[in-house]
Design a protein around this motif. Structure first.
Motif, short mmCIF file in Angstrom:
data_model
loop_
_atom_site.label_atom_id
_atom_site.label_comp_id
_atom_site.label_asym_id
_atom_site.label_seq_id
_atom_site.Cartn_x
_atom_site.Cartn_y
_atom_site.Cartn_z
N ASN A 245 31.76 41.83 -36.85
CA ASN A 245 32.25 41.22 -38.08
C ASN A 245 31.04 41.04 -38.99
O ASN A 245 30.13 40.27 -38.68
CB ASN A 245 32.88 39.85 -37.80
CG ASN A 245 34.25 39.98 -37.18
OD1 ASN A 245 35.10 40.69 -37.70
ND2 ASN A 245 34.46 39.30 -36.06
N ILE A 246 31.01 41.78 -40.11
CA ILE A 246 29.83 41.76 -40.98
C ILE A 246 30.14 41.10 -42.32
O ILE A 246 31.04 41.51 -43.05
CB ILE A 246 29.28 43.19 -41.21
CG1 ILE A 246 28.84 43.81 -39.87
CG2 ILE A 246 28.11 43.16 -42.19
CD1 ILE A 246 28.32 45.23 -39.97
N VAL A 247 29.38 40.03 -42.61
CA VAL A 247 29.46 39.31 -43.89
C VAL A 247 28.19 39.68 -44.67
O VAL A 247 27.09 39.66 -44.12
CB VAL A 247 29.53 37.78 -43.66
CG1 VAL A 247 29.53 37.04 -44.99
CG2 VAL A 247 30.77 37.43 -42.85
N THR B 206 35.07 46.70 -50.84
CA THR B 206 34.83 45.54 -49.99
C THR B 206 35.44 44.28 -50.60
O THR B 206 35.13 43.94 -51.75
CB THR B 206 33.30 45.32 -49.81
OG1 THR B 206 32.73 46.55 -49.37
CG2 THR B 206 33.01 44.23 -48.79
N PRO B 207 36.34 43.60 -49.87
CA PRO B 207 36.92 42.34 -50.38
C PRO B 207 35.81 41.32 -50.65
O PRO B 207 34.79 41.30 -49.96
CB PRO B 207 37.84 41.87 -49.25
CG PRO B 207 38.09 43.08 -48.41
CD PRO B 207 36.85 43.92 -48.53
N VAL B 208 36.05 40.46 -51.64
CA VAL B 208 35.03 39.49 -52.07
C VAL B 208 35.55 38.07 -51.89
O VAL B 208 36.69 37.77 -52.22
CB VAL B 208 34.68 39.73 -53.55
CG1 VAL B 208 33.74 38.65 -54.08
CG2 VAL B 208 34.05 41.11 -53.74
N VAL B 209 34.69 37.20 -51.35
CA VAL B 209 34.94 35.75 -51.39
C VAL B 209 33.92 35.19 -52.37
O VAL B 209 32.71 35.35 -52.17
CB VAL B 209 34.78 35.10 -50.01
CG1 VAL B 209 34.83 33.57 -50.14
CG2 VAL B 209 35.87 35.57 -49.05
N ALA C 225 29.76 48.99 -45.40
CA ALA C 225 29.69 48.61 -43.99
C ALA C 225 30.20 47.19 -43.75
O ALA C 225 30.62 46.84 -42.64
CB ALA C 225 28.24 48.71 -43.50
N ALA C 226 30.21 46.37 -44.80
CA ALA C 226 30.60 44.95 -44.66
C ALA C 226 32.12 44.78 -44.63
O ALA C 226 32.84 45.55 -45.24
CB ALA C 226 30.01 44.14 -45.81
N ASP C 227 32.55 43.76 -43.91
CA ASP C 227 33.98 43.39 -43.93
C ASP C 227 34.30 42.54 -45.15
O ASP C 227 35.41 42.57 -45.67
CB ASP C 227 34.33 42.60 -42.66
CG ASP C 227 34.21 43.46 -41.42
OD1 ASP C 227 35.00 44.41 -41.28
OD2 ASP C 227 33.30 43.20 -40.60
#
Length: 449
Positions: free
Chosen positions: A225-227, A333-336, A308-310
């Motif tokens: 799981n990559i943040v 890549t989804p963003v928070v 590469a990030a989740d």
């Protein structure tokens, strides 16, 4: 010199050099904006001269980007790096150098687009002296920035006065989001014309890539799981909030969790060593084993980190536009992100990511976990995020809108000049007052005659 049949226009970016190498992340959003907009405007038929202050005597005075687009570095003050808050006293010198260059080349710029408040002051003087069409982009608003930071530097009073004056007197201010337009209206002035035209990104570089291939290329485990965090180490960027949120994430407690932090200190920053504080906090939170610090990355490798990030997290306390969110979304890549400034415009909640209150550690934890634990939804967001950027935030789209605005303003000034002046509010023909410059002692910024 301008080419026949091409209308010369000037873009002024006094402290942010459009010809600076943009591959490194420490070159800010303004450099990237002006350079990309300038290059596309040239393709659209304009003769584009981009003016900046010469900050290195070894660099060429003129950089030709294409036959119809160049950067011109003007001498104003010592030819070395000077922090932007210390540039006030050199503005009259910059204005004089601009006028000399214009006269030597025999070029008339009927339209000038200034960027950031320092350039805005120069634009106000040109408007007085040359009767130009003045367009301005703030890039960062003093009033919002100071509210977020909780303090005002000595320069604040001068900056706020100039930002208000630019809004009221420019022919048009370009806001990069509806949120910036709202802030200008509520916090700066109800007077003045505003058009919303967003910033953009290079969609040929920041694009959909295979997550599997990106992870193979970077040596990341396919099941991790990559943040991801991308940006400067600056207190206002909220990196400490991100670390605390990651420490609380369920995904972290289950193992196989990695936080990738790309970027670093601003090389010219006078602030505390933010990177040291971040690394100490990581130790306290027992996150050191989970964090990879990559340092600054070239723009040719950065898209692979996004892909590469989740999830990419943008925890800023203040963000006028939020370029990182756009780059991440372009790569699918989804963003928070914090529910502040331009991020409320760029990120569509539940469709391209999630918005949460700034500083809210629990809300960030929950949002990150939501995306990490719902594969089907995350895959859907990848497609929607990439599509949104391709449709709304390409440089071609942004520069096309600016080009239309320029043509409209020039046409209005030529066709209706006499009628227009009859109906001009008095504020648009008033003199630009001298401004006391508290930061430089007794120096005054007056008009250059």
């Amino acid at each position: 010199m301008s080419h026949r049949n091409r209308q010369p226009i000037a873009l002024i970016s006094l402290h942010a050099d459009p010809a600076a190498e943009v591959v490194k992340q420490d070159v800010g959003g303004q450099n990237v904006y002006v350079r990309n907009v300038g290059e596309v405007l040239a393709k659209l038929g304009w003769q584009v001269d981009m003016f900046t202050r010469k900050a290195n005597h070894n660099e060429p005075t003129i950089v030709q980007h294409s036959p119809d687009c160049r950067t011109i570095r003007l001498s104003a003050g010592p030819e070395k790096f000077i922090p932007k808050n210390d540039l006030l006293e050199y503005l009259p010198e910059f204005l004089e150098a601009f006028l000399k260059f214009q006269s030597k080349e025999g070029t008339n710029y009927p339209l000038v687009h200034t960027n950031y408040w320092l350039s805005g002051w120069v634009g106000l003087q040109l408007q007085e002296l040359r009767n130009i069409q003045l367009i301005h982009t703030h890039h960062s608003l003093g009033i919002v920035k100071y509210q977020a930071a909780g303090y005002q530097p000595p320069i604040a009073e001068t900056r706020l006065a100039i930002e208000k004056q630019v809004l009221e007197q420019a022919n048009c201010v370009v806001a990069t989001s509806p949120q910036e337009q709202e802030a200008l209206r509520k916090l700066v002035s109800e007077i003045g014309e505003i058009q919303v035209i967003s910033s953009g990104t290079d969609i040929s570089n920041f694009r959909l890539l295979s997550k599997t291939e990106a992870r193979l290329k970077l040596g990341f485990d396919q099941s991790e799981n990559i943040v991801l965090y991308v940006g400067r180490f600056d207190r206002r960027k909220g990196v400490e909030t991100l670390l605390q949120a990651c420490g609380n994430c369920q995904a972290k407690s289950q193992g196989n969790f990695r936080l990738v932090i790309t970027g670093g200190e601003d090389p010219h920053s006078e602030s505390d060593r933010e990177e040291e504080k971040i690394k100490l906090l990581a130790q306290e939170l027992e996150l050191t084993e989970n964090i990879l610090f990559t340092g600054r990355l070239d723009h040719d490798i950065l898209p692979f980190y996004y892909a590469a990030a989740d999830v990419c997290v943008v925890p800023s306390y203040y963000e006028p536009f939020g370029l990182v969110a756009i780059e991440a979304m372009a790569c699918g890549t989804p963003v928070v992100a914090s529910n502040v400034g331009g991020l409320k415009f760029t990120v569509i909640p539940e469709e391209t990511g999630l918005l949460v209150p700034p500083h809210d550690i629990d809300a960030f934890s929950v949002a990150i976990d939501r995306i990490l634990t719902d594969d089907v939804w995350a895959r859907k967001m990848r497609k929607q995020a990439s599509l949104r950027v391709r449709q709304n935030f390409s440089w071609a789209y942004v520069a096309g809108q600016l080009s239309d605005l320029y043509r409209c303003l020039l046409a209005r000034s030529i066709m209706n000049e006499q009628l227009w002046h009859l109906h001009l509010p008095t504020r648009w023909s008033s003199n630009v007052p001298e401004l006391e410059v508290s930061a430089v002692g007794s120096a005054k910024l007056g008009k250059v005659s």
